[in-house]
Scaffold this active site. Structure first.
Site, PDB file in Angstrom:
ATOM      1  N   LYS A  94       0.828  -1.216   0.000  1.00 30.04           N
ATOM      2  CA  LYS A  94       0.000   0.000   0.000  1.00 30.04           C
ATOM      3  C   LYS A  94       0.861   1.264   0.000  1.00 30.04           C
ATOM      4  O   LYS A  94       0.538   2.225  -0.684  1.00 30.04           O
ATOM      5  CB  LYS A  94      -0.905   0.038   1.243  1.00 30.04           C
ATOM      6  N   ARG A 117      -9.394   1.833   9.597  1.00 33.29           N
ATOM      7  CA  ARG A 117      -8.856   0.512   9.863  1.00 33.29           C
ATOM      8  C   ARG A 117      -9.928  -0.375  10.502  1.00 33.29           C
ATOM      9  O   ARG A 117      -9.765  -1.586  10.602  1.00 33.29           O
ATOM     10  CB  ARG A 117      -7.676   0.679  10.825  1.00 33.29           C
ATOM     11  N   ARG A 167      12.339 -10.688   4.936  1.00 31.64           N
ATOM     12  CA  ARG A 167      13.110  -9.445   5.001  1.00 31.64           C
ATOM     13  C   ARG A 167      14.264  -9.560   5.992  1.00 31.64           C
ATOM     14  O   ARG A 167      14.113 -10.112   7.078  1.00 31.64           O
ATOM     15  CB  ARG A 167      12.201  -8.290   5.416  1.00 31.64           C
ATOM     16  N   ARG A 176      13.867  -8.028  11.763  1.00 27.98           N
ATOM     17  CA  ARG A 176      13.269  -7.036  12.673  1.00 27.98           C
ATOM     18  C   ARG A 176      12.099  -7.674  13.421  1.00 27.98           C
ATOM     19  O   ARG A 176      11.447  -8.583  12.924  1.00 27.98           O
ATOM     20  CB  ARG A 176      12.730  -5.832  11.883  1.00 27.98           C
ATOM     21  N   ARG A 192      -0.287  -9.732  13.252  1.00 26.33           N
ATOM     22  CA  ARG A 192      -0.742  -8.578  12.458  1.00 26.33           C
ATOM     23  C   ARG A 192      -1.796  -9.017  11.443  1.00 26.33           C
ATOM     24  O   ARG A 192      -2.781  -8.303  11.209  1.00 26.33           O
ATOM     25  CB  ARG A 192       0.440  -7.918  11.741  1.00 26.33           C
TER      26      ARG A 192
END
Ligand SMILES: [Zn+2]
Length: 224
Positions: free
Chosen positions: A16, A91, A130, A163, A174
């Site tokens: 996004k 949200r 990542r 991370r 999430r």
């Protein structure tokens, strides 16, 4: 020219932010990502910004009515007169209803809600792969952009780490929050005839082209 009042929806890792920035350039519209907006209000020391800061300083979530208020302040600025791109707000369903009321007060409507659709396993692959450089934050990806030497930054030789946000259990949490709180907005906007779906599994350029094409179609329909 008609207004282009847009909401971007999609799970974490759907791109996004990337698409929002492209739209901002292509259509010269302000891009309002919730985190940036809150930080902006805090820096400008508006009354709502000061309230938001109190929550943030305590490490608490900023309540819906404060976020809605901060967004409403921005939507009234001249920069948003021709439209805007919202990312991260609404949200939840109460936030979506608040946005409807604010826009109605301003005599405006949403043009479209763009859902960048990406299945969970692809989100887990994108975020979970990542690797971030501890010294300077350079980002690599085990599949899409691997470093030459495993776990070593190509640019400065620092160690690469996963991370906190990119750890599997955090990603799943999430995603759970997204499915529970944000996914109901898909039906909410679909019922209003505002939802436009884009396949977010394609390369960012492809996704960007599809969004531009659908916005061009929307504008043509409006002009008829
Ligand atoms: Zn680095």
């Amino acid at each position: 020219m008609s207004e282009l009042n847009l909401v971007l929806l999609g799970p974490p890792g759907s791109g996004k932010g990337t698409q929002g920035e492209r739209l901002q350039e292509d259509f010269e519209l302000p891009y309002y990502a919730t985190g940036n907006i809150l930080r902006g209000a805090v820096e400008e020391r508006t009354e709502l910004g000061r309230t938001a800061k109190e929550y943030m300083d305590r490490g608490d979530l900023v309540p819906d009515d404060v976020i809605s208020g901060v967004i409403a302040e921005r939507l009234q600025k001249p920069e948003a007169a021709d439209g805007f791109i919202l990312d991260g707000f609404p949200r939840t369903r109460p936030q979506a209803e608040a946005l409807d009321r604010e826009l109605a007060d301003l005599g405006r409507d949403l043009t479209a809600t763009i859902l960048i659709d990406v299945p969970d396993e692809e989100v887990e692959r994108r975020l979970g792969g990542r690797r971030t450089c501890v010294e300077n934050g350079h980002v690599f990806h085990v599949d899409f952009n691997p470093p030459e030497k495993e776990d070593v930054c190509d640019i400065d030789g620092s160690r690469l780490i996963v991370r906190e946000d990119d750890k599997p259990e955090v990603i799943r949490h999430r995603l759970g929050t997204y499915h529970e709180k944000t996914e109901p907005l898909i039906a909410f906007y679909d019922d209003k005839g505002l939802l436009r779906r884009v396949d977010g599994t394609e390369a960012p350029d492809e996704v960007g082209d599809r969004i531009r094409a659908l916005l061009a179609t929307l504008r043509m329909e409006e002009d008829i």
